[in-house]
Motif scaffolding. Structure first.
Motif, PDB file in Angstrom:
ATOM      1  N   ALA A 178      25.287  62.761  64.401  1.00 43.65           N
ATOM      2  CA  ALA A 178      25.649  63.926  64.223  1.00 43.65           C
ATOM      3  C   ALA A 178      27.177  64.308  64.674  1.00 43.65           C
ATOM      4  N   ASP A 179      27.412  63.569  65.693  1.00 47.38           N
ATOM      5  CA  ASP A 179      28.872  63.863  66.339  1.00 47.38           C
ATOM      6  C   ASP A 179      29.928  63.031  65.482  1.00 47.38           C
ATOM      7  N   GLU A 180      29.560  62.497  64.422  1.00 48.56           N
ATOM      8  CA  GLU A 180      30.614  61.903  63.513  1.00 48.56           C
ATOM      9  C   GLU A 180      30.180  62.402  62.111  1.00 48.56           C
ATOM     10  N   PRO A 181      30.772  63.297  61.536  1.00 46.54           N
ATOM     11  CA  PRO A 181      29.995  64.179  60.617  1.00 46.54           C
ATOM     12  C   PRO A 181      30.069  63.484  59.210  1.00 46.54           C
ATOM     13  N   GLU A 182      30.954  62.482  59.119  1.00 43.66           N
ATOM     14  CA  GLU A 182      31.020  61.905  57.920  1.00 43.66           C
ATOM     15  C   GLU A 182      30.246  60.583  58.006  1.00 43.66           C
ATOM     16  N   HIS A 183      29.464  60.194  59.027  1.00 48.93           N
ATOM     17  CA  HIS A 183      28.902  59.205  59.028  1.00 48.93           C
ATOM     18  C   HIS A 183      27.702  59.029  58.171  1.00 48.93           C
ATOM     19  N   PRO A 184      27.583  57.911  57.350  1.00 53.32           N
ATOM     20  CA  PRO A 184      26.432  57.712  56.400  1.00 53.32           C
ATOM     21  C   PRO A 184      25.175  57.834  56.761  1.00 53.32           C
ATOM     22  N   ALA A 185      24.840  57.581  57.916  1.00 58.61           N
ATOM     23  CA  ALA A 185      23.421  57.642  58.529  1.00 58.61           C
ATOM     24  C   ALA A 185      22.966  59.270  58.456  1.00 58.61           C
ATOM     25  N   ASN A 186      24.049  60.190  58.482  1.00 61.21           N
ATOM     26  CA  ASN A 186      23.577  61.597  58.408  1.00 61.21           C
ATOM     27  C   ASN A 186      22.842  61.946  57.103  1.00 61.21           C
ATOM     28  N   ASP A 187      23.632  61.337  55.816  1.00 56.31           N
ATOM     29  CA  ASP A 187      23.105  61.552  54.592  1.00 56.31           C
ATOM     30  C   ASP A 187      21.790  60.840  54.261  1.00 56.31           C
ATOM     31  N   GLY A 208       6.093  75.134  56.455  1.00 56.54           N
ATOM     32  CA  GLY A 208       6.752  76.298  56.366  1.00 56.54           C
ATOM     33  C   GLY A 208       8.226  76.270  56.456  1.00 56.54           C
ATOM     34  N   VAL A 209       8.872  75.553  57.405  1.00 56.53           N
ATOM     35  CA  VAL A 209      10.210  75.370  57.680  1.00 56.53           C
ATOM     36  C   VAL A 209      10.673  73.963  57.691  1.00 56.53           C
ATOM     37  N   VAL A 210      11.731  73.351  57.255  1.00 54.79           N
ATOM     38  CA  VAL A 210      12.514  72.368  57.474  1.00 54.79           C
ATOM     39  C   VAL A 210      13.588  72.274  58.243  1.00 54.79           C
ATOM     40  N   HIS A 211      13.893  71.322  59.161  1.00 52.58           N
ATOM     41  CA  HIS A 211      15.066  71.419  60.159  1.00 52.58           C
ATOM     42  C   HIS A 211      15.377  70.105  60.564  1.00 52.58           C
ATOM     43  N   LEU A 212      16.844  69.879  60.444  1.00 54.90           N
ATOM     44  CA  LEU A 212      17.372  68.701  60.796  1.00 54.90           C
ATOM     45  C   LEU A 212      18.623  68.749  61.995  1.00 54.90           C
ATOM     46  N   SER A 213      19.480  69.879  61.598  1.00 52.76           N
ATOM     47  CA  SER A 213      20.733  69.892  62.368  1.00 52.76           C
ATOM     48  C   SER A 213      20.681  70.376  63.876  1.00 52.76           C
ATOM     49  N   ASN A 214      21.537  69.580  64.553  1.00 54.92           N
ATOM     50  CA  ASN A 214      21.675  69.879  66.006  1.00 54.92           C
ATOM     51  C   ASN A 214      22.925  70.497  65.921  1.00 54.92           C
ATOM     52  N   SER A 215      23.398  70.722  67.218  1.00 57.03           N
ATOM     53  CA  SER A 215      24.617  71.623  67.426  1.00 57.03           C
ATOM     54  C   SER A 215      25.780  70.642  66.444  1.00 57.03           C
ATOM     55  N   ALA A 216      26.070  69.607  66.521  1.00 57.33           N
ATOM     56  CA  ALA A 216      26.919  68.980  65.749  1.00 57.33           C
ATOM     57  C   ALA A 216      27.255  69.170  64.159  1.00 57.33           C
ATOM     58  N   ALA A 217      25.682  68.901  63.890  1.00 59.22           N
ATOM     59  CA  ALA A 217      25.731  69.190  62.494  1.00 59.22           C
ATOM     60  C   ALA A 217      25.567  70.518  61.799  1.00 59.22           C
ATOM     61  N   THR A 218      25.204  71.606  62.771  1.00 62.01           N
ATOM     62  CA  THR A 218      25.215  72.918  62.590  1.00 62.01           C
ATOM     63  C   THR A 218      26.885  73.386  62.232  1.00 62.01           C
ATOM     64  N   PRO A 222      27.267  72.027  56.979  1.00 59.67           N
ATOM     65  CA  PRO A 222      26.294  72.967  56.385  1.00 59.67           C
ATOM     66  C   PRO A 222      25.333  72.750  55.298  1.00 59.67           C
ATOM     67  N   ASP A 223      25.619  71.732  54.791  1.00 60.67           N
ATOM     68  CA  ASP A 223      24.721  70.963  53.647  1.00 60.67           C
ATOM     69  C   ASP A 223      23.324  70.663  54.353  1.00 60.67           C
ATOM     70  N   LEU A 224      23.455  70.491  55.531  1.00 56.20           N
ATOM     71  CA  LEU A 224      22.304  70.042  56.117  1.00 56.20           C
ATOM     72  C   LEU A 224      21.291  70.831  56.990  1.00 56.20           C
ATOM     73  N   GLY A 225      21.739  72.132  56.668  1.00 57.99           N
ATOM     74  CA  GLY A 225      21.002  73.331  57.403  1.00 57.99           C
ATOM     75  C   GLY A 225      19.533  73.501  56.942  1.00 57.99           C
ATOM     76  N   PHE A 226      19.147  73.205  55.791  1.00 54.56           N
ATOM     77  CA  PHE A 226      17.863  73.205  55.441  1.00 54.56           C
ATOM     78  C   PHE A 226      17.342  74.776  55.659  1.00 54.56           C
ATOM     79  N   ASP A 227      16.136  74.930  56.148  1.00 59.33           N
ATOM     80  CA  ASP A 227      15.686  76.297  56.549  1.00 59.33           C
ATOM     81  C   ASP A 227      16.034  76.832  58.006  1.00 59.33           C
ATOM     82  N   MET A 228      16.364  75.978  58.869  1.00 64.78           N
ATOM     83  CA  MET A 228      16.475  76.356  60.164  1.00 64.78           C
ATOM     84  C   MET A 228      17.387  75.120  60.909  1.00 64.78           C
ATOM     85  N   VAL A 229      18.267  75.748  61.670  1.00 66.59           N
ATOM     86  CA  VAL A 229      19.216  74.635  62.777  1.00 66.59           C
ATOM     87  C   VAL A 229      18.720  74.850  64.040  1.00 66.59           C
TER      88      VAL A 229
END
Length: 390
Positions: A178-187, A208-218, A222-229
């Motif tokens: 996540a600290d490399e925002p454009e890294h293909p692994a994130n997608d 009920g909720v789906v979440h993935l983003s840590n601080s860096a992704a938050t 924003p496209d990886l925010g799902f329901d919660m960060v």
């Protein structure tokens, strides 16, 4: 002894001031980045060594919807303090007390079929439905349900939901890059999580909720925010990607200690163990009452500065267990025994920040703030603490 001990018999005068107003500010900033997604404030490891209960209360008051911790024990401490919001614990031992977690309505994240079985058994024993989340391994290859096991775990989860033993409150994963925002692994990881969620939904058990983003992704995806960060380090005001700036965050912890002594050192005289620094000219040095037993790691010697009365002074010689030395130069008239020496903080008074230490140590700011310990007393400041922030 640990940070926050308050025993005057061992008080070195060192203080870690925790600004709860800064916590609130950071939650509000993170919510702006999160958009429609809710914010889970991660307060594991005693709130990254800032004080889990106090940080949790400040974060909730500022709008955090849920709390994240590592262990059930951490969650139970928050419940014992009267904190009632949803919370999730995600790392367990073979003897973790799932029954106590269910009794206290603590969400339990499982990563294996064995953990799921243990939660179901505990729920039946307690006679209450467990709040269950599935942690999915989408490529970090650390914790989480492995792809090879996913269908079997989803089948078992559907059966447990049907029996009333659990409710599937969430599904989530953790990013590796996540600290490399454009890294293909994130997608790629996000897509694997979506696939897992879809497979659960096809079994009639959508989470009920789906979440993935840590601080860096938050802060950057924003496209990886799902329901919660799930911001962690950003909650405490430190950038997860320092090269991209501070993102408007405010550091929460300020570390300070007292000037314990002042003395003259003649040209050619050396200071501290091993004589690694020799005065190039007549000078004056100050002794600061803090050392590697308190988290000022030994390899920082000669590689950081402290601020006294608005002016920075370099450390010289080796950091010792209880103390280190700074060079005041030829004129020490502005410094007196008992003065406050600022080691790091938000920078309002010219002091360094935790990231400066991290850079000097070739590590991350997480390690700096979680490493403060020993005789350092914790003090909470800000409006919610009843004190004025400084």
């Amino acid at each position: 002894m640990s940070i926050g001990c308050g025993d005057e018999r061992i008080d070195s005068g060192a203080v870690a001031s925790v600004d709860l107003d800064a916590v609130a500010h950071n939650v509000r900033e993170l919510q702006q980045f999160a958009g429609d997604a809710a914010v889970m404030a991660v307060v594991k490891a005693d709130g990254y060594n800032h004080g889990g209960v106090e940080v949790a209360r400040a974060a909730i008051a500022a709008g955090a919807h849920e709390l994240g911790v590592t262990t059930i024990g951490e969650a139970l401490e928050l419940r014992a303090a009267g904190i009632t919001v949803p919370m999730l614990a995600w790392l367990h031992r073979t003897d973790s007390d799932f029954a106590a977690a269910i009794d206290e309505q603590v969400g339990i994240a499982v990563s294996t079929a064995g953990q799921l079985d243990a939660v179901v058994e505990a729920a039946r024993r307690v006679g209450r439905t467990a709040d269950l989340s599935l942690k999915i391994d989408t490529g970090l290859n650390r914790n989480g349900v492995a792809e090879a096991d996913l269908d079997a775990v989803l089948d078992a989860t559907a059966a447990a939901v049907a029996s009333g033993s659990v409710r599937l409150t969430g599904m989530f994963s953790h990013l590796a890059c996540a600290d490399e925002p454009e890294h293909p692994a994130n997608d790629a990881q996000a897509e694997r999580l979506r696939d897992a969620v879809g497979r659960a939904a096809r079994r009639g058990t959508p989470p009920g909720v789906v979440h993935l983003s840590n601080s860096a992704a938050t802060l950057t995806r924003p496209d990886l925010g799902f329901d919660m960060v799930r911001p962690g380090i950003a909650l405490y005001g430190m950038s997860p990607i320092p090269d991209l700036g501070t993102f408007g965050l405010r550091p929460v912890m300020t570390l300070s200690a007292q000037v314990a002594n002042i003395k003259k050192v003649s040209e050619g005289e050396s200071v501290s163990y091993g004589y690694t620094w020799t005065a190039p000219a007549d000078t004056v040095v100050a002794l600061i009452a803090l050392g590697y037993a308190d988290g000022v790691v030994r390899r920082l010697g000669g590689r950081f500065e402290v601020t006294i009365a608005g002016r920075r002074y370099p450390s010289v010689g080796r950091v010792c267990m209880d103390q280190f030395v700074v060079d005041l130069g030829g004129d020490s008239s502005g410094v007196a025994v008992g003065d406050e020496a600022l080691l790091f903080g938000p920078g309002d008074r010219g002091e360094a920040n935790a990231q400066d230490w991290a850079d000097a140590l070739e590590t991350i700011s997480y390690e700096v703030v979680t490493g403060i310990r020993g005789r350092v007393r914790r003090r909470f400041v800000g409006a919610r603490s009843g004190e004025a922030a400084h």
